[in-house]
Write a protein that holds these residues in place. Structure first.
Motif, PDB file in Angstrom:
ATOM      1  N   HIS A 262     -14.235   0.264  -2.081  1.00  0.00           N
ATOM      2  CA  HIS A 262     -12.935  -0.210  -2.556  1.00  0.00           C
ATOM      3  C   HIS A 262     -11.895   0.912  -2.511  1.00  0.00           C
ATOM      4  O   HIS A 262     -12.206   2.070  -2.781  1.00  0.00           O
ATOM      5  CB  HIS A 262     -13.052  -0.720  -4.002  1.00  0.00           C
ATOM      6  N   LYS A 263     -10.677   0.518  -2.178  1.00  0.00           N
ATOM      7  CA  LYS A 263      -9.562   1.468  -2.161  1.00  0.00           C
ATOM      8  C   LYS A 263      -9.144   1.796  -3.597  1.00  0.00           C
ATOM      9  O   LYS A 263      -9.329   0.984  -4.496  1.00  0.00           O
ATOM     10  CB  LYS A 263      -8.355   0.860  -1.432  1.00  0.00           C
ATOM     11  N   PRO A 264      -8.543   2.968  -3.800  1.00  0.00           N
ATOM     12  CA  PRO A 264      -7.938   3.243  -5.113  1.00  0.00           C
ATOM     13  C   PRO A 264      -6.796   2.253  -5.365  1.00  0.00           C
ATOM     14  O   PRO A 264      -6.196   1.725  -4.423  1.00  0.00           O
ATOM     15  CB  PRO A 264      -7.387   4.670  -4.968  1.00  0.00           C
TER      16      PRO A 264
ATOM     17  N   LYS B  98      -7.651   7.787   1.727  1.00  0.00           N
ATOM     18  CA  LYS B  98      -7.473   6.334   1.589  1.00  0.00           C
ATOM     19  C   LYS B  98      -6.067   6.028   1.086  1.00  0.00           C
ATOM     20  O   LYS B  98      -5.518   6.773   0.274  1.00  0.00           O
ATOM     21  CB  LYS B  98      -8.492   5.765   0.593  1.00  0.00           C
ATOM     22  N   ASP B  99      -5.484   4.923   1.582  1.00  0.00           N
ATOM     23  CA  ASP B  99      -4.209   4.507   1.002  1.00  0.00           C
ATOM     24  C   ASP B  99      -4.477   3.776  -0.319  1.00  0.00           C
ATOM     25  O   ASP B  99      -5.610   3.410  -0.626  1.00  0.00           O
ATOM     26  CB  ASP B  99      -3.384   3.659   1.969  1.00  0.00           C
ATOM     27  N   ILE B 100      -3.428   3.571  -1.100  1.00  0.00           N
ATOM     28  CA  ILE B 100      -3.580   3.076  -2.475  1.00  0.00           C
ATOM     29  C   ILE B 100      -3.009   1.668  -2.575  1.00  0.00           C
ATOM     30  O   ILE B 100      -1.838   1.435  -2.250  1.00  0.00           O
ATOM     31  CB  ILE B 100      -2.880   4.036  -3.469  1.00  0.00           C
TER      32      ILE B 100
ATOM     33  N   PHE C 140       0.838  -1.192   0.000  1.00  0.00           N
ATOM     34  CA  PHE C 140       0.000   0.000   0.000  1.00  0.00           C
ATOM     35  C   PHE C 140       0.879   1.250   0.000  1.00  0.00           C
ATOM     36  O   PHE C 140       1.972   1.241   0.567  1.00  0.00           O
ATOM     37  CB  PHE C 140      -0.905   0.038   1.228  1.00  0.00           C
ATOM     38  N   VAL C 141       0.387   2.292  -0.621  1.00  0.00           N
ATOM     39  CA  VAL C 141       1.056   3.592  -0.573  1.00  0.00           C
ATOM     40  C   VAL C 141       0.228   4.527   0.300  1.00  0.00           C
ATOM     41  O   VAL C 141      -0.960   4.751   0.024  1.00  0.00           O
ATOM     42  CB  VAL C 141       1.244   4.198  -1.990  1.00  0.00           C
ATOM     43  N   LEU C 142       0.856   5.024   1.350  1.00  0.00           N
ATOM     44  CA  LEU C 142       0.207   5.998   2.230  1.00  0.00           C
ATOM     45  C   LEU C 142       0.501   7.390   1.670  1.00  0.00           C
ATOM     46  O   LEU C 142       1.641   7.850   1.687  1.00  0.00           O
ATOM     47  CB  LEU C 142       0.761   5.869   3.654  1.00  0.00           C
ATOM     48  N   PRO C 143      -0.511   8.106   1.137  1.00  0.00           N
ATOM     49  CA  PRO C 143      -0.254   9.381   0.442  1.00  0.00           C
ATOM     50  C   PRO C 143       0.319  10.462   1.360  1.00  0.00           C
ATOM     51  O   PRO C 143      -0.091  10.596   2.518  1.00  0.00           O
ATOM     52  CB  PRO C 143      -1.648   9.793  -0.067  1.00  0.00           C
ATOM     53  N   ASP C 144       1.266  11.247   0.817  1.00  0.00           N
ATOM     54  CA  ASP C 144       1.755  12.430   1.523  1.00  0.00           C
ATOM     55  C   ASP C 144       0.653  13.475   1.635  1.00  0.00           C
ATOM     56  O   ASP C 144       0.583  14.224   2.609  1.00  0.00           O
ATOM     57  CB  ASP C 144       2.937  13.060   0.768  1.00  0.00           C
ATOM     58  N   ASN C 145      -0.177  13.553   0.602  1.00  0.00           N
ATOM     59  CA  ASN C 145      -1.271  14.525   0.565  1.00  0.00           C
ATOM     60  C   ASN C 145      -2.352  14.094   1.556  1.00  0.00           C
ATOM     61  O   ASN C 145      -3.055  13.106   1.346  1.00  0.00           O
ATOM     62  CB  ASN C 145      -1.844  14.607  -0.851  1.00  0.00           C
ATOM     63  N   LEU C 146      -2.477  14.841   2.646  1.00  0.00           N
ATOM     64  CA  LEU C 146      -3.404  14.468   3.712  1.00  0.00           C
ATOM     65  C   LEU C 146      -4.863  14.587   3.298  1.00  0.00           C
ATOM     66  O   LEU C 146      -5.753  14.117   4.007  1.00  0.00           O
ATOM     67  CB  LEU C 146      -3.143  15.328   4.954  1.00  0.00           C
TER      68      LEU C 146
END
Length: 715
Positions: A193-195, A163-165, A153-159
């Motif tokens: 569903h997650k992106p 959702k994580d990706i 999963f990628v936890l976005p820097d953009n708060l």
């Protein structure tokens, strides 16, 4: 489901949707339906459900109407707390979107939405019904590889992306756990569903030098590399000035002139000259002729328009043009012939331009000066500097005098000067902040600012009256409502503003800033005044510049780093060379709307990225000062705490939960935080001593606590 409720709902629906029905307000409906006062909450619930189902809608006048609400279109701006707003062009009021009504939209998406509530005197509330266009194509974040699993999963820097990706193993580009990555979105997900995405670039581990700033650059989609075609073209055109280049140009190579910039500047796009003729000053502002090397619609030009501006981040510059040009042939380097576009102005002793000439020139800069050196000569009368630049000192003295005249003239007409200290971030070789201090304006920075402003105004007025297609830098008058709110706010501090009927004058704001100068509340009132203003922008239509109290203004002086300047140089040269045919006019009229829109958008993007890198480095700097004590000033007060700004421009929050010596209440009308038992009060501008409590590099926040008497305070 309650059958009685459903029956009542059908009755209400049928009544509202009857062709003979006239839209009515809530009270009128209640009377018509013979609903008792104690049952009116149930009627409200029925109406809300019918609205959410799109079967009825509430008009702007608060009346219930049949049919679906009007479908509107706008851009969604998310908040990290889940809710958001839809911004519609030409509508000053944004529409609030609750988290449950966001419809899976992400920050920046173009959406279709309906108004579900429009309470009188309160902000509208809407519901997103469809995502029309996704703005986000890539996301930067921290990659987490699930142990023993074939995905991560990628936890976005953009708060604002909540959702994580999800990233399948075959699309992870061999990224390792804990690395910063760029992920291309392949699916945007929905409520269940997650992106999903695929990793396109691995930036490095979060703690590696430069990865933090690179992550911000990528997060804002800033192009960090030039295409090979653009670089090759830059190499081909970057030839030394030849005899053929000089033909038809005014030769100013024997004029005494200098560049004055910061010590670390490499793209020098403006030079200045000054002599006196009788009582008048002949001021020359000479700007690099970048258009000689960047032809319209070439690969270089298309890339420059795409970027819009150079971006100055904490540890790097992302230039608009390749360095071969920006630091080379287009940079007005001392001792070398350069092609320029010059604005030569005759200025009266009162600071009025009584004559001017805009012309193509060839110049030869005598010396590359720094703000520090010129300031030493003019302010400190430093013997060594005066001796080193002996032949230039008389010109610098005249420049100082003219600068004062121009500044006084601008002040007299009402120009506003917001003099906030900017942060200067000093980094070591590994990109770590070693010092943060206020960047002070001095006599040298001010005189260059004054000369550039005058050239920009002179060029704008000239081309306005020629009625040619042009690019203006416009700053519109602020909204009357915001000014009324500011006037109400400053009354709490004993100040007042005169606001004319349907007219707000910049001189009134200038007077206010003069009144608060040197007072404890100066930073707060100055910032609020600035926030009450509209943002400046580029446009083909001249509407004047409110902040400068100028009827005509443009950006002429920085074509190396700003596309609008490059664009108007092209127009000026076509005009000077007699090429402004009806076809050429039509061409510029056709493209300038899009050019100015793109330039304004890229300017906003650059400003946000620059601000984020400074916030990040400030947070990183304070990490190593945890537990230390500093003096500061109360810069803001809210219900959740007290903001304190230190002398080095770093601001942190003393949260109410960390104000443990009492229970504090926020008094909004007085802008004070008061202890209920001790009576201890915190006010704007109050000097305080704080201790650094905590920092969060991910959120870019700094937490302080107030120092208590008796605590160790020698940090």
């Amino acid at each position: 489901m309650d059958k009685t409720f459903e029956k009542r709902k059908k009755v209400v629906h049928d009544l509202i949707c009857d062709d003979l029905y006239t839209p009515m307000k809530f009270k009128e409906l209640a009377v018509l339906l013979q609903v008792a006062k104690e049952d009116r909450d149930a009627l409200r619930m029925i109406l809300e459900e019918l609205e959410e189902e799109g079967k009825i809608y509430l008009s702007k006048r608060g009346k219930y109407c049949k049919g679906e609400a009007k479908k509107l279109r706008g851009r969604y701006r998310a908040n990290q707390r889940g809710f958001g707003f839809v911004v519609v062009e030409d509508d000053p009021d944004d529409t609030f979107i609750a988290e449950e009504n966001a419809g899976g939209a992400l920050d920046g998406d173009v959406v279709e939405f309906t108004i579900i509530r429009s309470p009188q005197g309160r902000s509208k509330e809407g519901k997103i019904t469809k995502v029309l266009e996704h703005e986000l194509k890539t996301v930067v974040g921290l990659y987490h590889k699930r142990k023993g699993k074939s995905y991560g999963f990628v936890l976005p820097d953009n708060l604002k992306i909540l959702k994580d990706i999800f990233v399948p193993a075959e699309k992870d580009k061999s990224a390792l756990d804990g690395q910063k990555v760029v992920v291309k979105l392949t699916s945007y997900g929905d409520d269940r569903h997650k992106p999903e995405g695929e990793i396109t670039e691995v930036l490095g581990y979060a703690n590696e030098p430069g990865t933090d700033i690179l992550s911000i650059a990528k997060g804002y989609n800033l192009p960090t590399e030039f295409p090979e075609k653009v670089l090759n073209q830059a190499e081909r055109v970057a030839k030394p000035v030849s005899e053929a280049d000089r033909v038809g140009r005014k030769d100013l190579r024997n004029w005494q002139m200098v560049t004055i910039d910061g010590e670390d500047a490499k793209d020098l796009d403006d030079a200045v000259s000054l002599v006196k003729e009788g009582e008048n000053y002949i001021l020359g502002v000479h700007i690099a002729d970048v258009t000689n090397y960047v032809q319209e619609n070439s690969a270089l030009d298309r890339e420059a328009l795409k970027r819009g501006t150079s971006v100055y981040l904490a540890d790097r510059v992302i230039p608009m043009l390749p360095q071969t040009l920006s630091n080379g042939i287009c940079s007005l380097n001392a001792g070398e012939d350069r092609l320029a576009l010059s604005c030569i102005m005759t200025v009266s002793p009162k600071g009025v331009v009584i004559d001017h000439e805009i012309t193509e020139t060839v110049i030869h800069v005598d010396r590359r000066m720094s703000y520090t050196s010129v300031n030493k000569i003019l302010t400190e009368e430093d013997e060594e500097e005066c001796r080193k630049y002996e032949e230039l000192v008389p010109m610098f003295r005249q420049m100082e005098t003219l600068s004062g005249i121009l500044r006084a003239h601008r002040k007299q007409r009402g120009a506003i000067d917001f003099d906030f200290p900017e942060a200067k971030v000093i980094l070591d070789e590994k990109g770590r902040p070693v010092e943060i201090r206020a960047y002070e304006r001095n006599v040298a920075t001010k005189l260059i600012e004054d000369f550039m402003l005058l050239a920009n105004e002179t060029v704008a007025e000239d081309y306005y009256w020629q009625e040619l297609p042009f690019v203006y830098r416009v700053h519109e008058a602020p909204d009357e409502e915001k000014m009324q709110a500011l006037a109400l706010f400053i009354n709490n501090f004993g100040y007042s503003m005169h606001l004319g009927v349907n007219e707000i004058r910049p001189k009134e704001i200038q007077k206010l800033l003069g009144k608060v100068e040197g007072t404890p509340e100066e930073p707060m009132i100055s910032r609020l005044a600035l926030r009450s203003m509209k943002q400046a922008k580029y446009t083909p239509e001249n509407a004047g510049h409110f902040g400068l109290a100028a009827s005509y203004y443009t950006h002429f002086t920085s074509p190396i780093r700003r596309y609008p300047d490059l664009q108007i140089h092209r127009i000026i040269k076509d005009n000077l060379r007699g090429r402004m045919t009806p076809e050429k006019r039509a061409h510029y009229e056709a493209i300038l709307e899009e050019v100015t829109k793109q330039s304004s958008e890229m300017e906003r993007r650059a400003e946000e990225a620059e601000r984020e890198t400074v916030k990040l480095k400030k947070t990183e700097y304070m990490e190593k000062h945890s537990g230390e004590y500093f003096d500061g000033v109360v810069s803001g007060i809210t219900k959740w705490g007290v903001y304190v700004e230190l002398e080095n421009t770093i601001e942190g929050l003393v949260h109410v939960v960390n104000m443990t010596d009492d229970h504090y209440e926020y008094y909004e009308e007085r802008h004070e935080m008061v202890g209920m038992h001790t009576g201890k009060t915190y006010k704007l501008g109050q000097r305080v001593r704080i201790c650094v409590l905590d920092t969060d590099r991910f959120l870019r926040t700094i937490d302080f606590k107030f120092a208590r008497e008796g605590e160790k305070q020698d940090g």
